[in-house]
Design a protein around this motif. Structure first.
Motif, PDB file in Angstrom:
ATOM      1  N   LEU A 201      -3.458   7.431  46.180  1.00  0.00           N
ATOM      2  CA  LEU A 201      -2.932   8.796  46.295  1.00  0.00           C
ATOM      3  C   LEU A 201      -2.077   9.160  45.086  1.00  0.00           C
ATOM      4  CD1 LEU A 201      -1.976   8.866  50.094  1.00  0.00           C
ATOM      5  CD2 LEU A 201      -3.910  10.024  48.981  1.00  0.00           C
ATOM      6  N   GLY A 202      -1.247   8.232  44.641  1.00  0.00           N
ATOM      7  CA  GLY A 202      -0.419   8.506  43.478  1.00  0.00           C
ATOM      8  C   GLY A 202      -1.245   8.780  42.235  1.00  0.00           C
ATOM      9  N   LEU A 203      -2.289   7.990  42.029  1.00  0.00           N
ATOM     10  CA  LEU A 203      -3.135   8.173  40.847  1.00  0.00           C
ATOM     11  C   LEU A 203      -3.945   9.465  40.941  1.00  0.00           C
ATOM     12  CD1 LEU A 203      -4.403   4.531  40.246  1.00  0.00           C
ATOM     13  CD2 LEU A 203      -2.699   5.808  38.933  1.00  0.00           C
ATOM     14  N   ILE A 204      -4.402   9.817  42.132  1.00  0.00           N
ATOM     15  CA  ILE A 204      -5.118  11.089  42.291  1.00  0.00           C
ATOM     16  C   ILE A 204      -4.215  12.246  41.883  1.00  0.00           C
ATOM     17  CG2 ILE A 204      -6.110  12.690  43.977  1.00  0.00           C
ATOM     18  CD1 ILE A 204      -7.138  10.247  45.510  1.00  0.00           C
ATOM     19  N   GLY A 205      -2.950  12.194  42.296  1.00  0.00           N
ATOM     20  CA  GLY A 205      -2.000  13.231  41.901  1.00  0.00           C
ATOM     21  C   GLY A 205      -1.821  13.308  40.399  1.00  0.00           C
ATOM     22  N   VAL A 206      -1.738  12.154  39.747  1.00  0.00           N
ATOM     23  CA  VAL A 206      -1.584  12.138  38.284  1.00  0.00           C
ATOM     24  C   VAL A 206      -2.816  12.721  37.604  1.00  0.00           C
ATOM     25  CG1 VAL A 206      -1.379  10.639  36.272  1.00  0.00           C
ATOM     26  CG2 VAL A 206       0.036  10.209  38.282  1.00  0.00           C
ATOM     27  N   PHE A 207      -4.006  12.303  38.054  1.00  0.00           N
ATOM     28  CA  PHE A 207      -5.241  12.807  37.439  1.00  0.00           C
ATOM     29  C   PHE A 207      -5.383  14.317  37.653  1.00  0.00           C
ATOM     30  CE2 PHE A 207      -6.829   8.310  37.699  1.00  0.00           C
ATOM     31  CZ  PHE A 207      -7.081   8.176  36.345  1.00  0.00           C
ATOM     32  N   MET A 212      -5.096  19.809  35.342  1.00  0.00           N
ATOM     33  CA  MET A 212      -4.531  21.161  35.334  1.00  0.00           C
ATOM     34  C   MET A 212      -3.880  21.497  33.998  1.00  0.00           C
ATOM     35  SD  MET A 212      -2.970  21.757  39.184  1.00  0.00           S
ATOM     36  CE  MET A 212      -1.982  20.270  39.200  1.00  0.00           C
ATOM     37  N   THR A 213      -3.284  20.486  33.341  1.00  0.00           N
ATOM     38  CA  THR A 213      -2.642  20.760  32.055  1.00  0.00           C
ATOM     39  C   THR A 213      -3.659  21.112  30.975  1.00  0.00           C
ATOM     40  OG1 THR A 213      -2.668  18.402  31.474  1.00  0.00           O
ATOM     41  CG2 THR A 213      -0.688  19.248  32.558  1.00  0.00           C
ATOM     42  N   ILE A 214      -4.897  20.629  31.123  1.00  0.00           N
ATOM     43  CA  ILE A 214      -5.933  20.995  30.151  1.00  0.00           C
ATOM     44  C   ILE A 214      -6.147  22.508  30.158  1.00  0.00           C
ATOM     45  CG2 ILE A 214      -8.391  20.783  29.600  1.00  0.00           C
ATOM     46  CD1 ILE A 214      -8.291  17.950  30.710  1.00  0.00           C
ATOM     47  N   ILE A 244     -11.799  12.908  32.654  1.00  0.00           N
ATOM     48  CA  ILE A 244     -10.652  12.623  33.521  1.00  0.00           C
ATOM     49  C   ILE A 244     -11.103  12.492  34.973  1.00  0.00           C
ATOM     50  CG2 ILE A 244      -8.529  13.609  34.472  1.00  0.00           C
ATOM     51  CD1 ILE A 244      -8.162  12.361  31.744  1.00  0.00           C
ATOM     52  N   TYR A 245     -11.991  13.397  35.390  1.00  0.00           N
ATOM     53  CA  TYR A 245     -12.461  13.354  36.777  1.00  0.00           C
ATOM     54  C   TYR A 245     -13.265  12.084  37.047  1.00  0.00           C
ATOM     55  CZ  TYR A 245     -14.775  14.513  41.112  1.00  0.00           C
ATOM     56  OH  TYR A 245     -15.238  14.468  42.404  1.00  0.00           O
ATOM     57  N   VAL A 251     -11.632   4.763  39.309  1.00  0.00           N
ATOM     58  CA  VAL A 251     -10.436   3.990  39.665  1.00  0.00           C
ATOM     59  C   VAL A 251     -10.231   3.964  41.174  1.00  0.00           C
ATOM     60  CG1 VAL A 251      -7.921   3.924  39.483  1.00  0.00           C
ATOM     61  CG2 VAL A 251      -9.294   4.363  37.444  1.00  0.00           C
ATOM     62  N   VAL A 252     -10.412   5.106  41.833  1.00  0.00           N
ATOM     63  CA  VAL A 252     -10.220   5.174  43.287  1.00  0.00           C
ATOM     64  C   VAL A 252     -11.227   4.279  44.005  1.00  0.00           C
ATOM     65  CG1 VAL A 252     -10.420   6.696  45.291  1.00  0.00           C
ATOM     66  CG2 VAL A 252      -9.130   7.434  43.296  1.00  0.00           C
ATOM     67  N   VAL A 253     -12.483   4.281  43.572  1.00  0.00           N
ATOM     68  CA  VAL A 253     -13.500   3.439  44.192  1.00  0.00           C
ATOM     69  C   VAL A 253     -13.177   1.961  43.982  1.00  0.00           C
ATOM     70  CG1 VAL A 253     -15.924   2.736  44.080  1.00  0.00           C
ATOM     71  CG2 VAL A 253     -15.330   5.166  44.075  1.00  0.00           C
TER      72      VAL A 253
END
Length: 368
Positions: A201-207, A212-214, A244-245, A251-253
């Protein structure tokens, strides 16, 4: 090859890849930059510039060799009689290599600054700036809705844990060696069982934040060819967003597979190589992305006069410009964007990126 030898080999490969990434960021830097300073076209092939580059490239290589040798010696000594400690070796090597690159960079930058002052280097100032008012609407980035797939994977992992709670061992294995054997355990608890889900969950938030910054990064259109440069930038941003996606999904998998190995006794011998080589695969993916961008000329999308603002780049890496309202700007080194640290929201984003991993560790520790 026994387990200890395999572990030394894997750690050695990781050290080489990490070191190549750090050194390559400088060695493969644009020709118009010398240790973070803009070099006019007339001086880019000069003997003085060449000497500064070659001297410090040699120093970087020497630091890498020193770190490798000292790390190997310390690793072998710390585990004498058992084949040594590869983890200690790579930790020691990286401390020396990363720490050594800092004074080498500072020395090269000081020499570059003296040469800049002697040659009176200055960047060409653009006579006009072109802005496309519909630029953000033209962007075709990965929408935040696509991250629901990653969230669904996390939800599936959590539901699976709840359904199989009775078969989860107690204590729970929390670390595996190179050979695939568990070598550390924790009592069966919320933190130990759901630790990797919290990380997911933390990494999903970072990604998601990076994606969004792009969209918010400033546009850099070339006044001489505005339409062509606009198309290059749109392609460049789309490529970044897709990368990024894809990285976040991968990473999540992988973390989900790691949880399955830990909790359900899945065959470690089949999955551990992929888990152990994850850092190497990530680094190779970055190299592949940079190669793709370079081959298709998308790196030229940010090669405009505005990137030549020496005074705004602290140390050659950190952008700090109160006069620039942009939140995100193109990196001076590498591919992608970085934060304008003079922007109030930019500072908050940076703090948030630092807090996320710390918060994950604190949550896991407290629940455990």
């Amino acid at each position: 090859m026994n387990a200890t030898q395999t572990e030394w080999l894997v750690m050695g490969i990781l050290d080489v890849l990490i070191s190549l990434t750090m050194i390559g960021a400088v060695f493969l830097s644009p020709k118009h930059l010398l240790f973070g300073l803009y070099v006019p076209a007339a001086d880019r092939g000069s003997a003085e510039v060449g000497r500064i580059r070659s001297r410090h490239y040699s120093a970087m290589f020497a630091v890498w060799v020193l770190g490798t040798v000292v790390g190997a010696v310390v690793g072998l000594w710390s585990g004498s009689g058992t084949g040594g400690s590869p983890e200690t070796a790579i930790g020691t090597a990286l401390i020396i290599q990363i720490g050594g690159l800092i004074p080498v960079w500072r020395s090269g930058r000081r020499q570059a600054m003296r040469l800049k002052k002697a040659r009176n280097w200055s960047a060409e100032k653009p006579s006009k700036i072109v802005i496309d008012l519909l630029f953000r609407q033209r962007q075709r980035l990965v929408g935040n809705g696509w991250f629901l797939i990653q969230l669904a994977i996390v939800l599936a992992c959590v539901v699976s844990v709840l359904l199989h709670w009775d078969v989860i061992p107690d204590p729970v294995p929390t670390h595996f060696g190179i050979a695939g054997e568990a070598d550390a355990y924790s009592p069966k608890s919320f933190g130990a069982v759901f630790m990797l889900n919290i990380v997911q969950l933390g990494l999903i938030g970072v990604f998601m934040l990076v994606n969004m910054t792009i969209r918010q990064a400033r546009q850099q259109l070339d006044p001489a060819r505005p339409e062509a440069s606009r198309e290059k930038q749109l392609q460049f941003r789309k490529a970044n967003s897709v990368f990024i996606y894809a990285l976040s999904l991968f990473v999540v998998v992988m973390l989900g597979l790691g949880q399955a190995v830990t909790l359900y006794g899945w065959p470690v011998s089949h999955l551990s190589p992929a888990m152990l080589l994850l850092p190497a695969l990530l680094i190779l993916a970055v190299f592949g992305f940079v190669w793709y961008v370079t081959r298709h000329g998308l790196d030229e999308a940010t090669n405009t006069p505005r990137v030549q603002e020496d005074e705004a780049w602290r140390g050659g890496f950190f952008y700090y410009n109160k006069a620039d309202p942009a939140l995100m700007v193109e990196k001076r080194y590498g591919v992608g964007w970085t934060i304008n640290f003079a922007h109030p929201i930019g500072a908050l984003i940076f703090v948030g990126i630092l807090i996320v991993p710390i918060a994950i560790v604190v949550l896991v520790a407290s629940f455990a």
